[in-house]
Design a protein around this motif. Structure first.
Motif, PDB file in Angstrom:
ATOM      1  N   ALA A   1      54.899  29.322  45.397  1.00 35.45           N
ATOM      2  CA  ALA A   1      55.761  28.490  44.137  1.00 35.45           C
ATOM      3  C   ALA A   1      56.212  29.243  43.264  1.00 35.45           C
ATOM      4  O   ALA A   1      56.887  28.517  42.163  1.00 35.45           O
ATOM      5  CB  ALA A   1      54.599  27.320  43.466  1.00 35.45           C
ATOM      6  N   GLY A   2      56.261  30.819  43.248  1.00 33.75           N
ATOM      7  CA  GLY A   2      56.849  31.406  42.306  1.00 33.75           C
ATOM      8  C   GLY A   2      56.446  31.899  40.908  1.00 33.75           C
ATOM      9  O   GLY A   2      56.656  32.495  40.114  1.00 33.75           O
ATOM     10  N   HIS A   3      54.832  31.881  41.069  1.00 37.09           N
ATOM     11  CA  HIS A   3      53.864  32.059  39.818  1.00 37.09           C
ATOM     12  C   HIS A   3      53.335  33.545  40.099  1.00 37.09           C
ATOM     13  O   HIS A   3      53.307  33.776  41.473  1.00 37.09           O
ATOM     14  CB  HIS A   3      52.826  31.010  39.840  1.00 37.09           C
ATOM     15  CG  HIS A   3      53.542  29.842  39.557  1.00 37.09           C
ATOM     16  ND1 HIS A   3      54.272  29.359  38.494  1.00 37.09           N
ATOM     17  CD2 HIS A   3      53.290  28.544  40.246  1.00 37.09           C
ATOM     18  CE1 HIS A   3      54.413  28.023  38.746  1.00 37.09           C
ATOM     19  NE2 HIS A   3      53.949  27.358  39.689  1.00 37.09           N
ATOM     20  N   THR A   4      52.865  33.970  38.975  1.00 38.59           N
ATOM     21  CA  THR A   4      52.348  35.217  39.284  1.00 38.59           C
ATOM     22  C   THR A   4      50.825  34.866  38.855  1.00 38.59           C
ATOM     23  O   THR A   4      50.696  35.226  37.552  1.00 38.59           O
ATOM     24  CB  THR A   4      53.056  36.329  38.131  1.00 38.59           C
ATOM     25  OG1 THR A   4      54.364  36.824  38.865  1.00 38.59           O
ATOM     26  CG2 THR A   4      52.310  37.622  38.302  1.00 38.59           C
ATOM     27  N   PRO A   5      49.778  35.143  39.676  1.00 39.66           N
ATOM     28  CA  PRO A   5      48.539  34.800  39.197  1.00 39.66           C
ATOM     29  C   PRO A   5      48.190  36.126  38.634  1.00 39.66           C
ATOM     30  O   PRO A   5      48.281  37.355  38.707  1.00 39.66           O
ATOM     31  CB  PRO A   5      47.749  34.745  40.562  1.00 39.66           C
ATOM     32  CG  PRO A   5      48.669  34.463  41.445  1.00 39.66           C
ATOM     33  CD  PRO A   5      50.209  35.154  41.257  1.00 39.66           C
ATOM     34  N   THR A   6      47.094  35.852  37.435  1.00 39.79           N
ATOM     35  CA  THR A   6      46.836  36.731  36.353  1.00 39.79           C
ATOM     36  C   THR A   6      45.257  36.525  36.415  1.00 39.79           C
ATOM     37  O   THR A   6      44.948  35.601  35.632  1.00 39.79           O
ATOM     38  CB  THR A   6      47.563  36.700  34.959  1.00 39.79           C
ATOM     39  OG1 THR A   6      49.166  36.549  35.250  1.00 39.79           O
ATOM     40  CG2 THR A   6      47.016  37.992  34.042  1.00 39.79           C
ATOM     41  N   VAL A   7      44.453  37.485  36.956  1.00 34.78           N
ATOM     42  CA  VAL A   7      43.068  37.216  37.266  1.00 34.78           C
ATOM     43  C   VAL A   7      42.120  37.970  36.371  1.00 34.78           C
ATOM     44  O   VAL A   7      42.479  39.143  36.091  1.00 34.78           O
ATOM     45  CB  VAL A   7      42.694  37.302  38.729  1.00 34.78           C
ATOM     46  CG1 VAL A   7      41.263  37.115  39.197  1.00 34.78           C
ATOM     47  CG2 VAL A   7      43.656  36.510  39.705  1.00 34.78           C
ATOM     48  N   SER A   8      41.147  37.216  35.689  1.00 36.70           N
ATOM     49  CA  SER A   8      40.048  37.970  35.071  1.00 36.70           C
ATOM     50  C   SER A   8      38.688  37.462  35.496  1.00 36.70           C
ATOM     51  O   SER A   8      38.537  36.503  36.282  1.00 36.70           O
ATOM     52  CB  SER A   8      40.298  37.569  33.590  1.00 36.70           C
ATOM     53  OG  SER A   8      39.667  36.344  33.290  1.00 36.70           O
ATOM     54  N   VAL A   9      37.664  38.255  35.273  1.00 38.76           N
ATOM     55  CA  VAL A   9      36.273  37.647  35.228  1.00 38.76           C
ATOM     56  C   VAL A   9      35.979  36.612  34.309  1.00 38.76           C
ATOM     57  O   VAL A   9      36.743  36.629  33.425  1.00 38.76           O
ATOM     58  CB  VAL A   9      35.197  38.769  35.014  1.00 38.76           C
ATOM     59  CG1 VAL A   9      35.698  39.797  36.171  1.00 38.76           C
ATOM     60  CG2 VAL A   9      35.209  39.385  33.969  1.00 38.76           C
ATOM     61  N   PRO A  10      35.098  35.746  34.287  1.00 40.66           N
ATOM     62  CA  PRO A  10      34.062  35.630  35.026  1.00 40.66           C
ATOM     63  C   PRO A  10      34.313  35.391  36.708  1.00 40.66           C
ATOM     64  O   PRO A  10      35.226  34.747  37.165  1.00 40.66           O
ATOM     65  CB  PRO A  10      33.007  34.923  34.592  1.00 40.66           C
ATOM     66  CG  PRO A  10      33.678  33.617  33.950  1.00 40.66           C
ATOM     67  CD  PRO A  10      34.950  34.648  33.461  1.00 40.66           C
ATOM     68  N   MET A  11      33.177  35.702  37.717  1.00 32.27           N
ATOM     69  CA  MET A  11      33.563  35.182  38.952  1.00 32.27           C
ATOM     70  C   MET A  11      32.359  34.051  39.157  1.00 32.27           C
ATOM     71  O   MET A  11      31.513  33.769  38.207  1.00 32.27           O
ATOM     72  CB  MET A  11      33.054  36.354  39.930  1.00 32.27           C
ATOM     73  CG  MET A  11      31.656  36.732  39.794  1.00 32.27           C
ATOM     74  SD  MET A  11      31.052  37.999  41.227  1.00 32.27           S
ATOM     75  CE  MET A  11      30.605  36.771  42.303  1.00 32.27           C
ATOM     76  N   LEU A  12      32.551  33.233  40.280  1.00 31.14           N
ATOM     77  CA  LEU A  12      31.606  32.271  40.332  1.00 31.14           C
ATOM     78  C   LEU A  12      30.345  32.693  41.296  1.00 31.14           C
ATOM     79  O   LEU A  12      30.293  33.126  42.389  1.00 31.14           O
ATOM     80  CB  LEU A  12      32.289  31.189  41.299  1.00 31.14           C
ATOM     81  CG  LEU A  12      31.660  29.727  41.373  1.00 31.14           C
ATOM     82  CD1 LEU A  12      31.446  29.209  40.158  1.00 31.14           C
ATOM     83  CD2 LEU A  12      32.515  28.817  42.459  1.00 31.14           C
ATOM     84  N   GLY A  13      29.181  32.904  40.524  1.00 34.13           N
ATOM     85  CA  GLY A  13      28.151  33.485  40.997  1.00 34.13           C
ATOM     86  C   GLY A  13      27.202  32.336  41.759  1.00 34.13           C
ATOM     87  O   GLY A  13      27.085  31.347  41.073  1.00 34.13           O
ATOM     88  N   VAL A  14      26.592  32.556  42.842  1.00 34.24           N
ATOM     89  CA  VAL A  14      25.663  31.636  43.622  1.00 34.24           C
ATOM     90  C   VAL A  14      24.113  31.788  43.302  1.00 34.24           C
ATOM     91  O   VAL A  14      23.776  33.077  43.783  1.00 34.24           O
ATOM     92  CB  VAL A  14      26.047  31.468  45.235  1.00 34.24           C
ATOM     93  CG1 VAL A  14      25.277  30.683  45.882  1.00 34.24           C
ATOM     94  CG2 VAL A  14      27.496  31.622  45.343  1.00 34.24           C
ATOM     95  N   GLU A  15      23.471  31.294  42.950  1.00 29.87           N
ATOM     96  CA  GLU A  15      22.156  31.044  42.722  1.00 29.87           C
ATOM     97  C   GLU A  15      21.165  31.009  43.881  1.00 29.87           C
ATOM     98  O   GLU A  15      21.774  30.523  44.906  1.00 29.87           O
ATOM     99  CB  GLU A  15      21.587  30.330  41.507  1.00 29.87           C
ATOM    100  CG  GLU A  15      22.340  30.338  40.280  1.00 29.87           C
ATOM    101  CD  GLU A  15      21.835  31.443  39.214  1.00 29.87           C
ATOM    102  OE1 GLU A  15      20.988  32.413  39.879  1.00 29.87           O
ATOM    103  OE2 GLU A  15      22.064  31.627  38.099  1.00 29.87           O
TER     104      GLU A  15
END
Length: 279
Positions: free
Chosen positions: A150-164
């Motif tokens: 779609a022409g966007h630039t993902p800009t990613v940071s933590v946190p992540m999704l932790g599974v208990e």
């Protein structure tokens, strides 16, 4: 071609050149995903709140911040809040239609939470409990590909999704280099790890001993022997990216002119997938 760029968060790293280079790559027709750290912002926030950060060493010699519950709350404020927002604004100012994401958004970065970690204290191996970090086992590549298309630039940071253990989710910390490695592997993308050195040095005190290219298992052994301190984590991330599907990984200078394109042109330490020993 897709390029994943990890922008470091150390005090010595100025992200301005990298953001301008992201815009230049996009202008040339490349897809770019930005993953960022934020160690300085987290340390500053901890200091402002009167919290002393705790650093631990793993049995493998890698030093990192121990993330207890209080520190995790600071991560959630500083990383997807302050640091990610500033980078997205910086990219927008470069004409890049950036979209900020944390690893919890859309289950972008998911894996089991590590409630305890192995550490070395006083030469003795111990188990330290109360950790709020995780190991990335899956990346929502479809989400990133949809944004890129779609022409966007993902800009990613933590946190992540932790599974208990009970299957529920919680936000946990993950190393930014290894997060970038997971994204690069999932997208079969080249990975550029920008930092405050010009690459990996045979002698950590001498930039003139930089390892230029790693193409064989023997050269890879030399690389792992040479990596010390924070560079151990970057070499570990490089191996994870390459085993995941990235063609090449480059450790390069964030403060160089045109840092991403320079790194891709060989100005750094380039590690090829064929260099990895058989697992």
């Amino acid at each position: 071609m897709t390029v994943v760029v990890k922008v470091g968060g150390a005090k010595a790293v100025d992200p301005a050149g990298a953001l301008a280079d992201v815009a230049a790559l996009i202008e040339e027709g490349e897809d770019v995903v930005v993953v960022h750290g934020g160690s300085t912002a987290v340390d500053d926030a901890l200091e402002a709140m009167g919290i002393d950060p705790e650093y631990v060493e793993t049995p493998g010699g890698v030093v990192g911040r121990f993330t207890d519950e209080e520190t995790m709350d600071v991560f959630k404020m500083a990383m997807p809040g302050l640091v990610n927002t500033d980078l997205v604004v910086g990219l927008q100012n470069q004409g890049v239609d950036a979209v900020g994401l944390s690893g919890v958004d859309g289950g972008l970065l998911t894996g089991p939470r590590k409630s305890a970690v192995r550490v070395v204290e006083g030469g003795t191996k111990k188990i330290k409990r109360g950790d709020h970090s995780g190991t990335i086992e899956s990346v929502n590549a479809e989400l990133l590909e949809t944004l890129l298309e779609a022409g966007h630039t993902p800009t990613v940071s933590v946190p992540m999704l932790g599974v208990e253990d009970d299957g529920s989710y919680t936000a946990v910390n993950s190393d930014a280099d290894r997060s970038a490695a997971a994204v690069a592997g999932a997208l079969d993308a080249d990975l550029v790890l920008l930092t405050d050195t010009t690459g990996v040095y045979r002698d950590p005190e001498d930039p003139g001993t930089r390892i230029e290219r790693v193409s064989t298992p023997a050269e890879y052994d030399e690389l792992t022997d040479a990596a010390e301190g924070f560079m151990k984590r970057k070499v570990m991330a490089a191996e994870e990216a390459l085993r995941g599907g990235a063609p090449t990984v480059v450790v390069g200078d964030a403060n160089a002119a045109n840092p991403i394109r320079s790194a891709l042109d060989g100005d750094g330490t380039t590690i090829e997938r064929d260099a990895l020993p058989e697992s």
